[in-house]
Design a protein around this motif. Structure first.
Motif, mmCIF file in Angstrom:
data_model
loop_
_atom_site.group_PDB
_atom_site.id
_atom_site.type_symbol
_atom_site.label_atom_id
_atom_site.label_comp_id
_atom_site.label_asym_id
_atom_site.label_seq_id
_atom_site.Cartn_x
_atom_site.Cartn_y
_atom_site.Cartn_z
ATOM 1 N N VAL A 62 0.865 -1.183 0.000
ATOM 2 C CA VAL A 62 0.000 0.000 0.000
ATOM 3 C C VAL A 62 0.900 1.232 0.000
ATOM 4 C CG1 VAL A 62 -1.659 1.339 1.354
ATOM 5 C CG2 VAL A 62 -1.895 -1.150 1.181
ATOM 6 N N GLN A 63 0.740 2.077 -1.034
ATOM 7 C CA GLN A 63 1.541 3.295 -1.162
ATOM 8 C C GLN A 63 0.838 4.420 -0.412
ATOM 9 O OE1 GLN A 63 4.370 2.997 -2.750
ATOM 10 N NE2 GLN A 63 4.026 1.051 -3.842
ATOM 11 N N VAL A 64 1.603 5.138 0.375
ATOM 12 C CA VAL A 64 1.037 6.220 1.183
ATOM 13 C C VAL A 64 1.137 7.542 0.439
ATOM 14 C CG1 VAL A 64 1.492 7.603 3.253
ATOM 15 C CG2 VAL A 64 1.520 5.099 3.379
ATOM 16 N N HIS A 65 0.059 8.331 0.461
ATOM 17 C CA HIS A 65 0.206 9.753 0.179
ATOM 18 C C HIS A 65 -0.242 10.499 1.423
ATOM 19 C CE1 HIS A 65 -4.082 10.571 -0.423
ATOM 20 N NE2 HIS A 65 -4.143 9.425 -1.077
ATOM 21 N N ALA A 66 0.303 11.699 1.618
ATOM 22 C CA ALA A 66 0.113 12.396 2.883
ATOM 23 C C ALA A 66 -1.370 12.559 3.196
ATOM 24 C CB ALA A 66 0.800 13.753 2.848
ATOM 25 N N GLY A 67 -1.805 12.001 4.328
ATOM 26 C CA GLY A 67 -3.177 12.156 4.783
ATOM 27 C C GLY A 67 -4.094 10.993 4.435
ATOM 28 N N ILE A 68 -3.572 9.969 3.775
ATOM 29 C CA ILE A 68 -4.421 8.821 3.406
ATOM 30 C C ILE A 68 -4.866 8.092 4.686
ATOM 31 C CG2 ILE A 68 -2.489 7.185 3.217
ATOM 32 C CD1 ILE A 68 -3.853 5.835 0.889
ATOM 33 N N GLN A 69 -6.125 7.654 4.695
ATOM 34 C CA GLN A 69 -6.586 6.827 5.824
ATOM 35 C C GLN A 69 -6.436 5.368 5.449
ATOM 36 O OE1 GLN A 69 -10.074 7.995 7.938
ATOM 37 N NE2 GLN A 69 -10.108 6.132 9.172
ATOM 38 N N LEU A 70 -5.797 4.606 6.317
ATOM 39 C CA LEU A 70 -5.584 3.177 6.049
ATOM 40 C C LEU A 70 -6.311 2.350 7.093
ATOM 41 C CD1 LEU A 70 -1.735 3.013 5.293
ATOM 42 C CD2 LEU A 70 -3.631 3.187 3.670
ATOM 43 N N PRO A 71 -6.881 1.203 6.656
ATOM 44 C CA PRO A 71 -7.413 0.280 7.668
ATOM 45 C C PRO A 71 -6.251 -0.238 8.506
ATOM 46 C CG PRO A 71 -7.443 -0.723 5.481
ATOM 47 C CD PRO A 71 -6.985 0.694 5.296
ATOM 48 N N ARG A 72 -6.504 -0.456 9.781
ATOM 49 C CA ARG A 72 -5.420 -0.859 10.682
ATOM 50 C C ARG A 72 -4.698 -2.107 10.174
ATOM 51 N NH1 ARG A 72 -4.915 -4.297 15.029
ATOM 52 N NH2 ARG A 72 -3.078 -3.734 16.234
ATOM 53 N N ASN A 73 -5.459 -3.049 9.639
ATOM 54 C CA ASN A 73 -4.828 -4.307 9.229
ATOM 55 C C ASN A 73 -3.937 -4.171 7.987
ATOM 56 O OD1 ASN A 73 -6.826 -4.068 7.314
ATOM 57 N ND2 ASN A 73 -7.769 -6.088 7.686
ATOM 58 N N ALA A 74 -3.905 -2.987 7.367
ATOM 59 C CA ALA A 74 -2.968 -2.773 6.251
ATOM 60 C C ALA A 74 -1.629 -2.240 6.756
ATOM 61 C CB ALA A 74 -3.573 -1.798 5.243
ATOM 62 N N THR A 75 -1.509 -2.060 8.087
ATOM 63 C CA THR A 75 -0.308 -1.432 8.645
ATOM 64 C C THR A 75 0.483 -2.382 9.547
ATOM 65 O OG1 THR A 75 -1.523 -0.590 10.574
ATOM 66 C CG2 THR A 75 -1.435 0.853 8.645
ATOM 67 N N ALA A 76 0.267 -3.696 9.349
ATOM 68 C CA ALA A 76 0.871 -4.660 10.280
ATOM 69 C C ALA A 76 2.369 -4.849 10.043
ATOM 70 C CB ALA A 76 0.162 -6.002 10.161
ATOM 71 N N ILE A 77 2.794 -4.768 8.796
ATOM 72 C CA ILE A 77 4.199 -5.062 8.452
ATOM 73 C C ILE A 77 4.977 -3.741 8.419
ATOM 74 C CG2 ILE A 77 5.707 -6.055 6.674
ATOM 75 C CD1 ILE A 77 3.344 -7.867 5.881
ATOM 76 N N PRO A 78 6.195 -3.687 9.003
ATOM 77 C CA PRO A 78 6.944 -2.425 9.014
ATOM 78 C C PRO A 78 7.033 -1.790 7.628
ATOM 79 C CG PRO A 78 8.089 -4.054 10.336
ATOM 80 C CD PRO A 78 6.921 -4.768 9.687
ATOM 81 N N PRO A 79 6.818 -0.478 7.569
ATOM 82 C CA PRO A 79 6.825 0.208 6.267
ATOM 83 C C PRO A 79 8.235 0.320 5.685
ATOM 84 C CG PRO A 79 6.591 1.799 8.050
ATOM 85 C CD PRO A 79 6.535 0.437 8.679
ATOM 86 N N THR A 80 8.275 0.529 4.388
ATOM 87 C CA THR A 80 9.544 0.809 3.707
ATOM 88 C C THR A 80 9.518 2.268 3.274
ATOM 89 O OG1 THR A 80 8.652 0.138 1.569
ATOM 90 C CG2 THR A 80 9.734 -1.559 2.886
ATOM 91 N N PHE A 81 10.699 2.828 3.116
ATOM 92 C CA PHE A 81 10.816 4.256 2.821
ATOM 93 C C PHE A 81 11.664 4.464 1.570
ATOM 94 C CE2 PHE A 81 10.738 3.630 7.479
ATOM 95 C CZ PHE A 81 9.522 4.249 7.759
ATOM 96 N N SER A 82 11.309 5.490 0.810
ATOM 97 C CA SER A 82 12.183 5.910 -0.288
ATOM 98 C C SER A 82 12.047 7.410 -0.472
ATOM 99 C CB SER A 82 11.873 5.140 -1.573
ATOM 100 O OG SER A 82 10.501 5.130 -1.823
ATOM 101 N N VAL A 83 12.975 7.975 -1.225
ATOM 102 C CA VAL A 83 12.959 9.410 -1.491
ATOM 103 C C VAL A 83 13.010 9.632 -2.987
ATOM 104 C CG1 VAL A 83 13.978 10.152 0.692
ATOM 105 C CG2 VAL A 83 15.468 9.534 -1.211
ATOM 106 N N ARG A 84 12.590 10.811 -3.378
ATOM 107 C CA ARG A 84 12.516 11.134 -4.789
ATOM 108 C C ARG A 84 12.898 12.598 -4.972
ATOM 109 N NH1 ARG A 84 9.765 8.526 -8.910
ATOM 110 N NH2 ARG A 84 8.622 7.091 -7.602
ATOM 111 N N ASP A 85 13.438 12.885 -6.143
ATOM 112 C CA ASP A 85 13.582 14.282 -6.558
ATOM 113 C C ASP A 85 14.726 15.027 -5.923
ATOM 114 O OD1 ASP A 85 11.620 14.341 -8.341
ATOM 115 O OD2 ASP A 85 10.121 15.315 -7.083
ATOM 116 N N ARG A 86 15.655 14.356 -5.327
ATOM 117 C CA ARG A 86 16.767 15.130 -4.805
ATOM 118 C C ARG A 86 18.014 14.273 -4.784
ATOM 119 N NH1 ARG A 86 17.095 18.196 0.976
ATOM 120 N NH2 ARG A 86 19.354 18.187 0.954
ATOM 121 N N ALA A 87 19.119 14.840 -5.217
ATOM 122 C CA ALA A 87 20.378 14.095 -5.212
ATOM 123 C C ALA A 87 21.044 14.243 -3.854
ATOM 124 C CB ALA A 87 21.289 14.633 -6.307
ATOM 125 N N PHE A 88 21.470 13.123 -3.298
ATOM 126 C CA PHE A 88 22.166 13.159 -2.014
ATOM 127 C C PHE A 88 23.593 12.678 -2.218
ATOM 128 C CE2 PHE A 88 17.742 12.729 -0.593
ATOM 129 C CZ PHE A 88 17.687 13.818 0.263
#
Ligand SMILES: *[C@@H]1O[C@H](CO)[C@@H](O)[C@H](O)[C@H]1NC(C)=O
Ligand SMILES: *[C@@H]1O[C@H](CO)[C@@H](O)[C@H](O)[C@H]1NC(C)=O
Ligand SMILES: *[C@@H]1O[C@H](CO)[C@@H](O)[C@H](O)[C@H]1NC(C)=O
Ligand SMILES: *[C@@H]1O[C@H](CO)[C@@H](O)[C@H](O)[C@H]1NC(C)=O
Length: 213
Positions: A62-88
């Motif tokens: 499940v991809q998150v956008h800021a403010g999305i409401q998720l059913p609790r059971n879609a949040t059981a597994i630790p989330p993954t993170f990524s970034v876009r649009d900026r060079a580090f």
């Protein structure tokens, strides 16, 4: 006319399948509308899109956008993170935090913030297109804790924040695995360990399980 309908249908389909934020202004507006900078006492002027995804036991994450409401059971597994649009810089490291601003209820958040995740030493690894995954090879300070708003509560705001990691962060002892997760203050933690302002963020809303509501 039909062309226009087709275009808007395609745009809708794209937003459903991708589901992530594509503009920093949208993320910033969503934070402001939800009163997050005020309630978390942070300056939120993101310079990078933080993408959060919740893996699912079956099917696509499940991809998150800021403010999305998720059913609790879609949040059981630790989330993954990524970034876009900026060079580090290749060796740049990051800290990721997730806090609940609304515990036990948004009306009376007496135990907020609850620290749902805090981890350092994330670095970027090229992924698809201009996306870079945030990968960590060390234990988190606070392991991911699934949202569990109590029965009868309105949905809580669970906020993800990305910080540039300062030198010496791994030596900080202000918060360890033994520190209570309740009554955390990301603003004072950030200022005391020198995280500065968050450079990116996102948030989800999660309400109690329907069976317990
Ligand atoms: C979550 O619960 C809802 C309602 O009980 C169910 O329809 C859905 O399939 C569940 N989703 C997951 C990811 O378990
Ligand atoms: C990295 O962070 C995740 C949460 O995103 C955590 O579950 C995991 O334990 C951490 N990785 C390692 C190697 O400790
Ligand atoms: C937590 O407390 C235990 C028992 O007092 C101690 O052995 C351990 O080193 C502590 N862990 C951290 C991360 O401070
Ligand atoms: C959290 O920390 C900030 C900055 O240090 C401070 O202004 C604020 O009062 C603290 N919030 C709470 C609820 O203690």
């Amino acid at each position: 006319m039909q062309y226009k309908i087709l275009l808007s249908t395609l745009a809708l389909l794209a937003s459903c399948t991708v589901g992530q934020d594509t503009s920093l202004a949208t993320v910033k507006n969503a934070f402001n509308t939800a009163n997050i900078p005020t309630d978390a006492q942070i300056n939120f002027n993101p310079s990078v899109l933080l993408e959060v995804a919740f893996p699912q036991a079956a099917g696509r994450p499940v991809q998150v956008h800021a403010g999305i409401q998720l059913p609790r059971n879609a949040t059981a597994i630790p989330p993954t993170f990524s970034v876009r649009d900026r060079a580090f810089l290749p060796r740049q490291e990051f800290v990721v935090a997730m806090v609940d601003l609304d515990a036990p209820t948004p009306q009376t958040p007496t135990s907020a913030q609850i620290r749902h995740f805090l981890g350092g030493n994330f670095h970027t690894v090229p992924s698809l297109g201009d996306q870079e995954r945030l990968v960590n090879e060390t234990q988190a300070i606070s392991n991911f804790l699934q949202p569990t708003p109590p029965a009868g509560s309105d949905p809580h705001r669970y906020v993800f924040l990305l910080f540039e990691q300062p030198n010496g962060f791994n030596q900080q002892t202000l918060v360890t695995g033994n520190t209570s997760i309740a009554n955390f203050n990301i603003s004072s933690f950030a200022s005391e360990v020198g995280l500065g302002n968050p450079i990116g963020g996102s948030f989800i809303l999660v309400g109690p399980d329907p069976t317990t509501a």
